[in-house]
Design a protein around this motif. Sequence first.
Motif, PDB file in Angstrom:
ATOM      1  N   VAL A 238       4.704  42.553  79.278  1.00 25.04           N
ATOM      2  CA  VAL A 238       5.593  43.380  78.940  1.00 25.04           C
ATOM      3  C   VAL A 238       6.960  43.326  79.717  1.00 25.04           C
ATOM      4  O   VAL A 238       6.614  43.617  80.809  1.00 25.04           O
ATOM      5  CB  VAL A 238       4.863  44.825  79.282  1.00 25.04           C
ATOM      6  CG1 VAL A 238       5.676  46.081  78.901  1.00 25.04           C
ATOM      7  CG2 VAL A 238       3.419  44.894  78.529  1.00 25.04           C
ATOM      8  N   TRP A 240      10.693  45.735  80.008  1.00 28.72           N
ATOM      9  CA  TRP A 240      11.367  46.880  79.677  1.00 28.72           C
ATOM     10  C   TRP A 240      12.917  46.523  79.374  1.00 28.72           C
ATOM     11  O   TRP A 240      13.599  46.129  80.223  1.00 28.72           O
ATOM     12  CB  TRP A 240      11.467  47.924  80.829  1.00 28.72           C
ATOM     13  CG  TRP A 240      12.390  49.238  80.489  1.00 28.72           C
ATOM     14  CD1 TRP A 240      13.336  49.417  80.495  1.00 28.72           C
ATOM     15  CD2 TRP A 240      11.336  50.409  79.769  1.00 28.72           C
ATOM     16  NE1 TRP A 240      13.585  50.765  80.075  1.00 28.72           N
ATOM     17  CE2 TRP A 240      12.420  51.386  79.549  1.00 28.72           C
ATOM     18  CE3 TRP A 240      10.271  50.505  79.326  1.00 28.72           C
ATOM     19  CZ2 TRP A 240      12.150  52.688  78.835  1.00 28.72           C
ATOM     20  CZ3 TRP A 240       9.928  51.817  78.619  1.00 28.72           C
ATOM     21  CH2 TRP A 240      11.016  52.721  78.528  1.00 28.72           C
ATOM     22  N   ASP A 241      13.014  46.573  78.025  1.00 28.41           N
ATOM     23  CA  ASP A 241      14.521  46.445  77.568  1.00 28.41           C
ATOM     24  C   ASP A 241      14.966  47.689  76.530  1.00 28.41           C
ATOM     25  O   ASP A 241      14.740  47.455  75.428  1.00 28.41           O
ATOM     26  CB  ASP A 241      14.486  44.982  76.957  1.00 28.41           C
ATOM     27  CG  ASP A 241      15.933  44.856  76.072  1.00 28.41           C
ATOM     28  OD1 ASP A 241      16.857  45.233  76.471  1.00 28.41           O
ATOM     29  OD2 ASP A 241      15.897  44.028  75.323  1.00 28.41           O
ATOM     30  N   TRP A 244       9.721  49.473  75.594  1.00 31.52           N
ATOM     31  CA  TRP A 244       8.550  48.546  75.607  1.00 31.52           C
ATOM     32  C   TRP A 244       9.068  47.326  74.754  1.00 31.52           C
ATOM     33  O   TRP A 244       9.249  47.436  73.479  1.00 31.52           O
ATOM     34  CB  TRP A 244       7.324  48.836  75.392  1.00 31.52           C
ATOM     35  CG  TRP A 244       6.998  50.034  76.138  1.00 31.52           C
ATOM     36  CD1 TRP A 244       6.465  51.090  75.721  1.00 31.52           C
ATOM     37  CD2 TRP A 244       6.685  50.141  77.596  1.00 31.52           C
ATOM     38  NE1 TRP A 244       6.040  52.326  76.794  1.00 31.52           N
ATOM     39  CE2 TRP A 244       6.226  51.499  77.914  1.00 31.52           C
ATOM     40  CE3 TRP A 244       7.063  49.563  78.820  1.00 31.52           C
ATOM     41  CZ2 TRP A 244       5.987  51.933  79.202  1.00 31.52           C
ATOM     42  CZ3 TRP A 244       6.899  49.758  80.044  1.00 31.52           C
ATOM     43  CH2 TRP A 244       6.298  50.972  80.202  1.00 31.52           C
ATOM     44  N   LYS A 245       8.823  45.998  75.365  1.00 30.81           N
ATOM     45  CA  LYS A 245       8.941  44.696  74.420  1.00 30.81           C
ATOM     46  C   LYS A 245       7.716  44.135  74.967  1.00 30.81           C
ATOM     47  O   LYS A 245       7.652  43.784  76.028  1.00 30.81           O
ATOM     48  CB  LYS A 245      10.260  43.901  74.428  1.00 30.81           C
ATOM     49  CG  LYS A 245      11.324  44.547  74.409  1.00 30.81           C
ATOM     50  CD  LYS A 245      11.695  44.511  72.775  1.00 30.81           C
ATOM     51  CE  LYS A 245      12.949  45.391  72.410  1.00 30.81           C
ATOM     52  NZ  LYS A 245      13.201  46.799  72.705  1.00 30.81           N
ATOM     53  N   LEU A 247       6.179  40.269  74.806  1.00 36.74           N
ATOM     54  CA  LEU A 247       6.640  38.990  74.613  1.00 36.74           C
ATOM     55  C   LEU A 247       5.520  37.856  74.806  1.00 36.74           C
ATOM     56  O   LEU A 247       5.119  37.899  75.899  1.00 36.74           O
ATOM     57  CB  LEU A 247       7.998  38.686  75.004  1.00 36.74           C
ATOM     58  CG  LEU A 247       9.005  39.740  74.727  1.00 36.74           C
ATOM     59  CD1 LEU A 247      10.440  39.300  75.658  1.00 36.74           C
ATOM     60  CD2 LEU A 247       9.606  39.779  73.489  1.00 36.74           C
ATOM     61  N   LYS A 251       8.906  33.458  74.924  1.00 32.34           N
ATOM     62  CA  LYS A 251      10.069  34.247  74.840  1.00 32.34           C
ATOM     63  C   LYS A 251      10.715  35.239  76.016  1.00 32.34           C
ATOM     64  O   LYS A 251      11.644  35.771  75.844  1.00 32.34           O
ATOM     65  CB  LYS A 251       9.685  35.395  73.552  1.00 32.34           C
ATOM     66  CG  LYS A 251       9.463  34.409  72.366  1.00 32.34           C
ATOM     67  CD  LYS A 251       9.794  35.294  71.057  1.00 32.34           C
ATOM     68  CE  LYS A 251       9.587  34.585  69.727  1.00 32.34           C
ATOM     69  NZ  LYS A 251       8.492  34.979  69.063  1.00 32.34           N
ATOM     70  N   PRO A 304       3.836  50.248  66.440  1.00 32.25           N
ATOM     71  CA  PRO A 304       4.061  49.337  67.466  1.00 32.25           C
ATOM     72  C   PRO A 304       3.230  49.447  68.758  1.00 32.25           C
ATOM     73  O   PRO A 304       2.483  50.392  68.997  1.00 32.25           O
ATOM     74  CB  PRO A 304       5.497  49.611  68.186  1.00 32.25           C
ATOM     75  CG  PRO A 304       5.832  50.533  67.165  1.00 32.25           C
ATOM     76  CD  PRO A 304       4.804  51.175  66.199  1.00 32.25           C
ATOM     77  N   TYR A 336      12.796  54.631  61.777  1.00 36.41           N
ATOM     78  CA  TYR A 336      11.815  54.034  62.725  1.00 36.41           C
ATOM     79  C   TYR A 336      10.275  54.123  62.500  1.00 36.41           C
ATOM     80  O   TYR A 336      10.230  55.502  61.924  1.00 36.41           O
ATOM     81  CB  TYR A 336      12.054  54.460  64.266  1.00 36.41           C
ATOM     82  CG  TYR A 336      13.533  54.041  64.726  1.00 36.41           C
ATOM     83  CD1 TYR A 336      13.916  52.889  65.051  1.00 36.41           C
ATOM     84  CD2 TYR A 336      14.405  55.090  64.908  1.00 36.41           C
ATOM     85  CE1 TYR A 336      15.173  52.321  65.394  1.00 36.41           C
ATOM     86  CE2 TYR A 336      15.821  54.625  65.275  1.00 36.41           C
ATOM     87  CZ  TYR A 336      15.956  53.352  65.569  1.00 36.41           C
ATOM     88  OH  TYR A 336      17.229  52.736  66.077  1.00 36.41           O
ATOM     89  N   ASN A 351       8.988  52.054  67.393  1.00 34.79           N
ATOM     90  CA  ASN A 351       9.624  50.931  67.825  1.00 34.79           C
ATOM     91  C   ASN A 351      11.095  51.193  68.088  1.00 34.79           C
ATOM     92  O   ASN A 351      12.134  50.394  68.142  1.00 34.79           O
ATOM     93  CB  ASN A 351       9.672  49.834  66.677  1.00 34.79           C
ATOM     94  CG  ASN A 351      10.085  50.573  65.050  1.00 34.79           C
ATOM     95  OD1 ASN A 351      10.425  51.710  65.090  1.00 34.79           O
ATOM     96  ND2 ASN A 351      10.012  49.646  64.310  1.00 34.79           N
ATOM     97  N   PRO A 353      14.419  52.204  70.190  1.00 34.44           N
ATOM     98  CA  PRO A 353      14.979  51.845  71.638  1.00 34.44           C
ATOM     99  C   PRO A 353      14.639  53.470  72.323  1.00 34.44           C
ATOM    100  O   PRO A 353      14.839  54.447  71.671  1.00 34.44           O
ATOM    101  CB  PRO A 353      16.340  51.623  71.319  1.00 34.44           C
ATOM    102  CG  PRO A 353      16.419  51.350  70.091  1.00 34.44           C
ATOM    103  CD  PRO A 353      15.585  52.136  69.283  1.00 34.44           C
TER     104      PRO A 353
END
Length: 362
Positions: A238, A240-241, A244-245, A247, A251, A304, A336, A351, A353
């Motif tokens: 996980v 934080w960008d 949550w992302k 990857l 990636k 998500p 979204y 999803n 931001p």
Amino acid sequence: MAAIVEEGEVKIFLEEFHNYRGPGRRRAGFYNPALEIDRDLNVAFCAYAAKNGARKFLDGLAATGIRGIRLAKEIGNIEVEINDYNPKSYELIKKNIELNNVDAIALNENLCVLLQRKRYDYIDIDPYGSPIPFISCLFKALKKRTYLAVTATDTATLCGAYKKACIRKYHSIPLRRMASKEAGLRILIAYVAKQAASFDYGFKPLLSYSWGHFFRVYGIMERGAGKAERSIQNIGWVVWDDGWKLLNFEKIDSKPLAGPMWIGKISEEDVVNAVKEIVEKKEMKRKKELMKLLTFIKEEISLPPLYYETGKVAKDVKVRQPKLQKIIDELQKKGYDAGRTHFMLNAVKTNAPYSVIKEIFT
Ligand SMILES: C[S@@+](CC[C@H](N)C(=O)[O-])C[C@H]1O[C@@H](n2cnc3c(N)ncnc32)[C@H](O)[C@@H]1O
């Protein structure tokens, strides 16, 4: 005081009855009435597994034997073995098998020893605390395909209250700030999948949830290096960008906040639908509550991963918390995905931001 309780279609004799609200105390013949709904779901999942070819079922950590006895009584045409290493529990299991006149075998072994000499189509691991001691000794007991049910009640560890313990035991960094419950469940699934891959088994979660003080995962173990490879593709981190992302290893280009954890689906829609159908047709005391849980689980599959706790977002932007439905409507209006989660009633899965979520709050 001794008692006989009725649950599902069975009667269970108890040396002592305790009306626990939380996890309950460890004692021979442990029985927690609050978990009836979890055992109802267990019967429904096993009925699904039986329809899909499972014949030989093991209730590996049985206490009173209630899970196994319910399977023998409420599913039928399956073989059930019910095990507990505590001699008092073993006596109780035998008594309860007799009381219900079901065809099941009581065993009195250390589960890890038992799993070295017998194979099953379904194995239930319902421990006090962490299932870790039973995961690595599981693999000799697996057939080409074996269904597995795993409970973890060490949620404080998995959810980050004891970060060092989580790293030490599950080899993962937990999430503490927000979404820690779902992250904890994902850490548990990843642990099982990583262990499985070491033994050339692929693990696929089919129905996973958090309830009260525990996590429970139903999944399938499938033999083969290819299956194992594909399974661990679902393990990642996980970051934080602006939200949550999740990857996978290739990636990652910023510092991860938590992981490794399972980043794929934690439940499969066809399985949840099939289990729902079985529940619908059965008489159950807490059927409405169980159907609500299954509906949540189903709806979350297309949303998500992880979630934003509305109380914490409101604190972050220093405003009063808006109504959850209003937040969801606004996010959807902006295009979204957004919806509720069973992990936390006051949280949103989306999803969008984080900057957009904050805008909606203000
Ligand atoms: C949480 S209780 C099981 C509750 C039960 N499944 C139910 O739904 O009511 C855990 C049980 O595991 C048993 N146990 C713990 N370690 C074991 C082991 N290594 N082998 C076999 N049984 C074990 C304990 O004696 C206890 O009865």
